[in-house]
Scaffold this active site. Structure first.
Site, PDB file in Angstrom:
ATOM      1  N   HIS A 102      -5.943  -2.926  29.441  1.00 58.66           N
ATOM      2  CA  HIS A 102      -6.979  -3.957  28.806  1.00 58.66           C
ATOM      3  C   HIS A 102      -8.253  -3.461  28.762  1.00 58.66           C
ATOM      4  O   HIS A 102      -8.706  -3.717  27.711  1.00 58.66           O
ATOM      5  CB  HIS A 102      -6.846  -5.139  30.048  1.00 58.66           C
ATOM      6  CG  HIS A 102      -8.124  -5.972  29.950  1.00 58.66           C
ATOM      7  ND1 HIS A 102      -7.857  -7.681  29.786  1.00 58.66           N
ATOM      8  CD2 HIS A 102      -9.482  -6.045  29.351  1.00 58.66           C
ATOM      9  CE1 HIS A 102      -8.849  -8.360  29.276  1.00 58.66           C
ATOM     10  NE2 HIS A 102      -9.915  -7.279  29.181  1.00 58.66           N
ATOM     11  N   GLU A 103      -8.635  -2.630  29.517  1.00 55.50           N
ATOM     12  CA  GLU A 103     -10.080  -1.890  28.987  1.00 55.50           C
ATOM     13  C   GLU A 103     -10.187  -1.006  28.010  1.00 55.50           C
ATOM     14  O   GLU A 103     -10.749  -0.962  27.211  1.00 55.50           O
ATOM     15  CB  GLU A 103     -10.651  -1.228  30.249  1.00 55.50           C
ATOM     16  CG  GLU A 103     -10.801  -2.283  31.705  1.00 55.50           C
ATOM     17  CD  GLU A 103     -11.519  -3.589  31.050  1.00 55.50           C
ATOM     18  OE1 GLU A 103     -12.501  -3.538  30.132  1.00 55.50           O
ATOM     19  OE2 GLU A 103     -11.456  -4.532  31.994  1.00 55.50           O
ATOM     20  N   HIS A 106     -10.415  -2.441  24.771  1.00 55.20           N
ATOM     21  CA  HIS A 106     -11.604  -2.518  24.304  1.00 55.20           C
ATOM     22  C   HIS A 106     -12.247  -1.531  23.450  1.00 55.20           C
ATOM     23  O   HIS A 106     -12.972  -1.532  22.542  1.00 55.20           O
ATOM     24  CB  HIS A 106     -12.447  -2.981  25.369  1.00 55.20           C
ATOM     25  CG  HIS A 106     -12.389  -4.532  25.921  1.00 55.20           C
ATOM     26  ND1 HIS A 106     -12.830  -5.579  25.001  1.00 55.20           N
ATOM     27  CD2 HIS A 106     -12.031  -4.941  27.100  1.00 55.20           C
ATOM     28  CE1 HIS A 106     -12.399  -6.530  25.761  1.00 55.20           C
ATOM     29  NE2 HIS A 106     -12.196  -6.386  27.091  1.00 55.20           N
TER      30      HIS A 106
HETATM   31 ZN   LIG Z   1     -11.656  -7.683  28.456  1.00 58.77          ZN
END
Ligand SMILES: [Zn+2]
Ligand SMILES: [Zn+2]
Length: 206
Positions: A102-103, A106
């Protein structure tokens, strides 16, 4: 465990996590990770490299930050840094992996966008999530445990190790400290370690 007990109404009590956090946090729990994580950094670098972004890949760093409370992870695009909450270790390896990806998504989305401003969990991020193997990822950064709302009304203390146990209901049978019975009596009930009811607001002995 209870099958080995000589009396059916005696029980060993595991100490519960403190009610204000709901997290396992007893002194006997294994230490949580902190600081840079070389293995997760390596994994992240190869994941990003596999997306054809070598200049980002070689900068990514993964770090366990014990100061994160309910946030599972954070990404800092300028430093290509990912911070993870050490409590993830207590949940599951899958949860660590999902949060890491998830990170990473980003960082990947921000890198590709360059100076273009993009929404944190918009199309670019969702696309990166799919590429990193977590299609349909949610935008939630919170750890997936519910905060305990249960009120503990009864407090017990082990006379030997002074550990404290909080319970919603009064114990109806003789209960002994699991930790001490395990250490000193092969896990069997031992009256020396029978829990004693204590005042709820009394602080535990040092
Ligand atoms: Zn996020
Ligand atoms: Zn004890």
């Amino acid at each position: 465990m209870s099958r080995n007990l000589p009396f059916s109404r005696q029980q060993l009590e595991l100490f519960s996590p403190p009610p204000e956090t709901g997290l396992p946090g007893s002194a006997s729990a294994p230490p949580l990770p902190s600081g840079d994580d070389p293995d997760l950094t390596d994994l992240s670098r190869s994941l990003v490299a596999s997306l054809g972004i070598p200049d980002l890949a070689k900068r990514v760093l993964v770090h366990w930050n014990p100061r994160l409370r309910t946030t599972a992870g954070r990404a800092y695009r300028t430093r290509a840094l990912i911070e993870l909450n050490p409590q993830l270790v207590r949940i599951s390896p899958e949860e660590i992996d999902r949060t890491l990806r998830h990170e990473l998504a980003h960082l990947v989305a921000a890198h590709r966008a360059g100076r273009r401003k993009i929404p944190a969990h918009g199309r670019d991020w969702r696309h990166a999530c799919s590429e990193l193997g977590i299609p349909g990822e949610s935008r939630c950064h919170d750890l997936p445990f519910k905060r305990r709302q249960v009120r503990r009304n009864f407090s017990y203390v082990c006379p030997a190790c002074h550990h404290r146990l909080l319970r919603v209901r009064r114990l109806k049978s003789a209960a002994a400290c699991y930790h001490c019975c395990r250490t000193h009596n092969h896990g069997r009930f031992d009256p020396r370690f029978q829990l004693v009811e204590a005042r709820l607001d009394a602080s535990p002995p040092p």
